[in-house]
Write an enzyme that holds these catalytic residues in place. Structure first.
Site, PDB file in Angstrom:
ATOM      1  N   LYS A   1     -67.199  14.367 -22.180  1.00 27.03           N
ATOM      2  CA  LYS A   1     -66.353  14.945 -21.259  1.00 27.03           C
ATOM      3  C   LYS A   1     -65.359  15.775 -21.934  1.00 27.03           C
ATOM      4  O   LYS A   1     -65.039  15.435 -23.159  1.00 27.03           O
ATOM      5  CB  LYS A   1     -65.430  13.711 -20.585  1.00 27.03           C
TER       6      LYS A   1
HETATM    7  N1  GLU Z   1     -67.882  16.055 -13.506  1.00 30.98           N
HETATM    8  C1  GLU Z   1     -68.887  15.529 -12.620  1.00 30.98           C
HETATM    9  C2  GLU Z   1     -68.763  13.789 -13.369  1.00 30.98           C
HETATM   10  O1  GLU Z   1     -67.906  13.486 -13.377  1.00 30.98           O
HETATM   11  C3  GLU Z   1     -70.253  16.149 -13.190  1.00 30.98           C
HETATM   12  C4  GLU Z   1     -70.723  16.197 -14.653  1.00 30.98           C
HETATM   13  C5  GLU Z   1     -71.912  16.975 -14.789  1.00 30.98           C
HETATM   14  O2  GLU Z   1     -72.639  17.420 -13.845  1.00 30.98           O
HETATM   15  O3  GLU Z   1     -72.566  16.738 -15.785  1.00 30.98           O
HETATM   16  O4  GLU Z   1     -69.872  13.247 -12.846  1.00 30.98           O
END
Ligand code: GLU
Length: 424
Positions: A113
């Site tokens: 993240k």
């Molecule tokens: N931000 C989204 C999540 O928390 C998507 C992450 C992604 O598609 O890599 O799942």
């Protein structure tokens, strides 16, 4: 103790909430402590202070993070968040949740993240572009189609992903569509990606209602948050025949027991000057706190972390909670919801539709062959339904709630990979 006190208001730490559930899953699995020790902490934490020239000519420094939690199942995957609340513990928790999420939906990714502490609503498009490009340059050795693949999260969307793919491609001297997902369709994005998280929330809701023997017609739903996840969840859940009785965003909550017209609300936000529900007609104004405590069949928290806490969990009157947001329930609130007999479809399952279609986008980029929206949706729905059934069955097998079952399934899979790879 999950909360610390800040002038009388408890402050929760999502990393502690993540760790508490992790430890409980280690116990259910009887996982060897040395493997647990590897998986409890992130592989890598990168922090960059990013100077950006603002429109008024001044230079401002922004804190940017990328946490890679694990790479055991494949390249790490996870969004980038722009918010003033971004901090290292939050990004670490969100990165770990991506690892568990990808394992649950069976896609070949680890978890990561990113986050930048900024207020995107107060920045111009030019400032956001310079910030995003500078962040991409700072993370150029972390990101890569085979190593770490970012995506949108709170405060970011297709435009930021377009800048990332452009900047990364320039640095490397070649187009690298697969370095990021959630891109605009014309730049290698996938049909269905924008709707994917909300669609997965809808499939989770449908699956849970079926297990509970509740028909969608006659059921009611309350949705907290009206960004990408909340608005699309509300729209698709209402299309199932469920009545949406309340929605909310940063401007507050909007309640109408006869039902909210979700399409009208989406149009209203798109046309409003500050892109909020402020002034949305035909609804009673309530607070975000009151909204969570409304009597309803389904509650979808789709805003941010730490909304359902020991302070309000005993007042929740939903029969089912489907977590669209990451970490909306603190660890201490879990047992209170269990005691009330509320079924909770946890975040790492319920909102995994987004990363599932991110994976489809990455696959399409690497193939250079693009799928129809119908194919994307059909495959994503199948993945979500299978994941729901696996977690539901695991919860029955171990006699634990679905959250713990989700951690058990995920941890078991990642720990098995870790043992097989034998990388230490
Ligand atoms: N931000 C989204 C999540 O928390 C998507 C992450 C992604 O598609 O890599 O799942």
């Amino acid at each position: 103790m999950t909360a610390s006190m800040n002038s009388g208001t408890p402050v929760y730490n999502p990393l502690e909430s993540m760790n508490r559930r992790f430890d409980a899953a280690v116990e259910v699995l009887g996982l060897d402590v040395q493997f647990a020790n590897v998986l409890r902490v992130p592989d890598k934490v990168v922090m960059a202070n990013i100077p950006v020239t603002m429109d008024d000519g001044t230079i401002q420094v922004f804190e940017g993070y990328r946490v890679v939690h694990s790479h055991h199942l494949g390249p790490s995957k996870g969004g980038i968040r722009y918010s003033m609340d971004v901090n290292l513990d939050e990004v670490k928790a969100l990165a770990a949740w991506m690892t568990w999420k990808c394992a649950i939906v069976n896609i070949p990714y680890g978890g990561a993240k990113g986050g930048i502490k900024c207020n995107p609503r107060a920045m111009s498009k030019g400032e956001l572009e310079r910030l995003t490009r500078a962040y991409t340059r700072a993370m150029k050795d972390v990101f890569g189609p085979e190593t770490d693949i970012p995506a949108p999260d709170m405060g970011t969307g297709q435009q930021e992903m377009a800048w990332i793919v452009d900047e990364y491609s320039k640095i490397n001297g070649k187009n690298a569509w697969a370095v990021v997902t959630g891109k605009p369709i014309v730049l290698g994005g996938s049909l269905g990606r924008v709707e994917a998280t909300g669609r997965g929330v809808m499939v989770s809701t449908r699956s849970a209602l079926a297990k509970m023997g509740i028909k969608p017609n006659g059921a009611t739903c309350v949705v907290q948050g009206f960004g990408n996840v909340g608005s699309i969840s509300a729209k698709l859940i209402s299309q199932m025949g469920v009545k949406i009785i309340a929605i909310s965003d940063i401007s507050g909550g909007y309640y109408n027991e006869d039902g909210i017209d979700v399409n009208a609300a989406i149009d209203f936000v798109a046309k409003s000057e500050n892109r909020t529900l402020e002034g949305f007609p035909n609804a009673k104004n309530i607070s975000n706190g009151e909204l969570l405590e409304l009597e309803c069949t389904v509650l979808v928290p789709a805003a941010m972390e730490d909304q359902i806490t020991p302070e309000n969990a005993h007042k929740i009157r939903a029969k089912l909670i489907v977590e669209g947001a990451n970490g909306p329930t603190t660890a201490d609130a879990d047992a209170i919801l269990d005691a009330k007999g509320i079924l909770v479809v946890p975040d790492i399952l319920a909102n995994a539709g987004g990363v599932t279609v991110s994976y489809f986008e990455w696959v399409q980029n690497r193939l250079g062959y693009y799928w129809t929206e119908e194919r994307v949706n059909r495959r994503a729905d199948r993945v979500m339904k299978a994941a729901f059934d696996t977690i539901y069955n695991t919860s029955e097998k171990h006699k634990v709630n679905m959250r713990l079952a989700a951690y058990v399934v995920a941890l078991d899979k990642v720990a098995t990979t870790l043992k097989l790879r034998g990388s230490f």
